[in-house]
Motif scaffolding. Sequence first.
Motif, mmCIF file in Angstrom:
data_model
loop_
_atom_site.group_PDB
_atom_site.id
_atom_site.type_symbol
_atom_site.label_atom_id
_atom_site.label_comp_id
_atom_site.label_asym_id
_atom_site.label_seq_id
_atom_site.Cartn_x
_atom_site.Cartn_y
_atom_site.Cartn_z
ATOM 1 N N PRO A 95 54.318 0.372 -9.950
ATOM 2 C CA PRO A 95 55.205 1.249 -10.389
ATOM 3 C C PRO A 95 56.367 1.539 -9.563
ATOM 4 O O PRO A 95 56.153 1.552 -8.143
ATOM 5 C CB PRO A 95 53.850 2.755 -9.995
ATOM 6 C CG PRO A 95 53.097 2.398 -9.233
ATOM 7 C CD PRO A 95 53.002 0.462 -9.458
ATOM 8 N N VAL A 96 57.552 1.753 -10.143
ATOM 9 C CA VAL A 96 58.509 2.008 -9.516
ATOM 10 C C VAL A 96 59.322 3.398 -10.043
ATOM 11 O O VAL A 96 59.903 3.347 -10.983
ATOM 12 C CB VAL A 96 59.709 0.885 -9.683
ATOM 13 C CG1 VAL A 96 60.892 1.162 -8.891
ATOM 14 C CG2 VAL A 96 59.093 -0.554 -9.184
ATOM 15 N N GLY A 97 59.252 4.488 -9.290
ATOM 16 C CA GLY A 97 59.692 5.759 -9.780
ATOM 17 C C GLY A 97 58.714 6.132 -10.753
ATOM 18 O O GLY A 97 57.610 6.229 -10.656
ATOM 19 N N ASP A 98 59.363 6.477 -11.887
ATOM 20 C CA ASP A 98 58.548 6.897 -13.188
ATOM 21 C C ASP A 98 58.122 5.854 -14.050
ATOM 22 O O ASP A 98 57.634 5.970 -15.151
ATOM 23 C CB ASP A 98 59.437 7.947 -14.008
ATOM 24 C CG ASP A 98 59.636 9.218 -13.012
ATOM 25 O OD1 ASP A 98 58.817 9.443 -12.362
ATOM 26 O OD2 ASP A 98 60.486 9.947 -13.325
ATOM 27 N N SER A 99 58.794 4.528 -13.694
ATOM 28 C CA SER A 99 58.475 3.223 -14.509
ATOM 29 C C SER A 99 57.472 2.304 -14.086
ATOM 30 O O SER A 99 57.178 2.556 -12.952
ATOM 31 C CB SER A 99 59.712 2.575 -15.009
ATOM 32 O OG SER A 99 60.418 2.295 -13.908
ATOM 33 N N PHE A 100 56.953 1.573 -14.909
ATOM 34 C CA PHE A 100 56.157 0.356 -14.572
ATOM 35 C C PHE A 100 56.463 -1.223 -14.927
ATOM 36 O O PHE A 100 57.245 -1.029 -15.697
ATOM 37 C CB PHE A 100 54.803 0.475 -15.387
ATOM 38 C CG PHE A 100 53.788 1.654 -14.714
ATOM 39 C CD1 PHE A 100 52.726 1.425 -13.779
ATOM 40 C CD2 PHE A 100 53.928 3.055 -14.979
ATOM 41 C CE1 PHE A 100 52.012 2.057 -13.336
ATOM 42 C CE2 PHE A 100 53.101 3.776 -14.279
ATOM 43 C CZ PHE A 100 52.129 3.414 -13.553
ATOM 44 N N HIS A 101 56.319 -1.942 -14.124
ATOM 45 C CA HIS A 101 56.721 -3.084 -14.238
ATOM 46 C C HIS A 101 55.527 -4.161 -14.155
ATOM 47 O O HIS A 101 54.837 -4.062 -13.184
ATOM 48 C CB HIS A 101 57.816 -3.822 -13.139
ATOM 49 C CG HIS A 101 59.101 -2.598 -13.057
ATOM 50 N ND1 HIS A 101 60.235 -3.326 -13.996
ATOM 51 C CD2 HIS A 101 59.538 -1.574 -12.677
ATOM 52 C CE1 HIS A 101 60.968 -2.280 -13.956
ATOM 53 N NE2 HIS A 101 60.545 -1.294 -13.223
#
Length: 409
Positions: A95-101
């Motif tokens: 998770p990076v901020g509100d997004s997922f990688h």
Amino acid sequence: MIPRIITPRGWGWAAGSLLALLVGFVLGWSELIVLGFAGIFSFAIATLFALVPHAHQVSFHLAEPRVVVGEGARIIVVVTNPTNRRLAALSVDIPVGDSFHSRSVGRLKGKEASELSLDIATEARGILSVGPVRIMRQDPLGLVSREVSHGTTTTLYVHPVTIGLVSMSTGFVRDLEGNPTRDLTDSDLSFHALREYVPGDDRRNIHWRSTAKTGRFMVRQFEQTRRSHLLIALDAAPEDFAVDQEFELAVGVAASLGVRALRDTRDLSVVRGATPGAPKSVRRFGRSRLPLLPLAATATVATASRARMLDELAGVSLAEGSPTLITLAKLASGQSADVSVGFLITGSLPDAKTIHAASVTFPAGVEVVTVVCQPEATPGLKMLGRLTVITVGRLDDIKQILGRKKVMS
């Protein structure tokens, strides 16, 4: 951490198996009964497969914890097999901020390690929480999955874009001699006049040549100088900015001025508009409490180092209820004593009357510079009495204007 166990496919599989059993027993179809038991058995095996703890060791770190907008950030994830046996493939989510990688890791041999590099786009300024890494273990049929977290949350700072400005060593208020004030003192660098000696004066200030001429002891008197103290006040009231791009330009201007001041070892104060706290209430004449309106507020930006200042500026945003330009100027001038130069950084909506009213809230002797940020506007500089108004359409404009007319000490 196990946020999910049974996948949507798993729910469908289990419901289908139970339905096959029910219909098989009701209708006496042995084929459906066998199919139902087979489905339930496979679901149980899938559950055991997913719930068995994996042996992978996972760690991650940021290549750079601080980046500038547009540079891009990179996350390094290392997945290791500490055992002597081959381990199954798995999926890694970060998770990076509100997004997922997400990235996939293949089967690992015993003692083998796999390093993943994830490039993160940084198109906007901000403070992002990164991690912890989540490992998903799922059975081959995709019926049951298990997510396990590794590591702790770390912070990625996306700094505003800055531009190198000319040195502040010359300008309105010189740092070495200083701009003389009207306050007189018995010792300083700026000579003012001679006066007759009075008991208590420092004998080192006696001017012997004048003493010989007049027959009376004469001492030197000086005008008090002051060291340069730069104040940067960043407007954060939404009603002062036509578009968000104006505020982003304003943050870049404030950051550039602050970086230059710190590089020149100037005394620096940076304040910004902030949302006021919750309204309080007071008791009047021993009766019921009366609500008080929340007071306008400012927040002080740390200036102990370049990194700390940019870290805090990375997280600023337009704030509802933040003081408008005039109120911000009043609060900022009151919080920072001995200011020699004050920068008010705002958007395109305040008019000339408002800008002038904000400037006069500063004490006499303070050089006030208002920077109006309006993307794509024609850069310019004009004087309104003792007030300097600079209009910038791009970040480069502030460098060109200050290079042509230095207004800082």
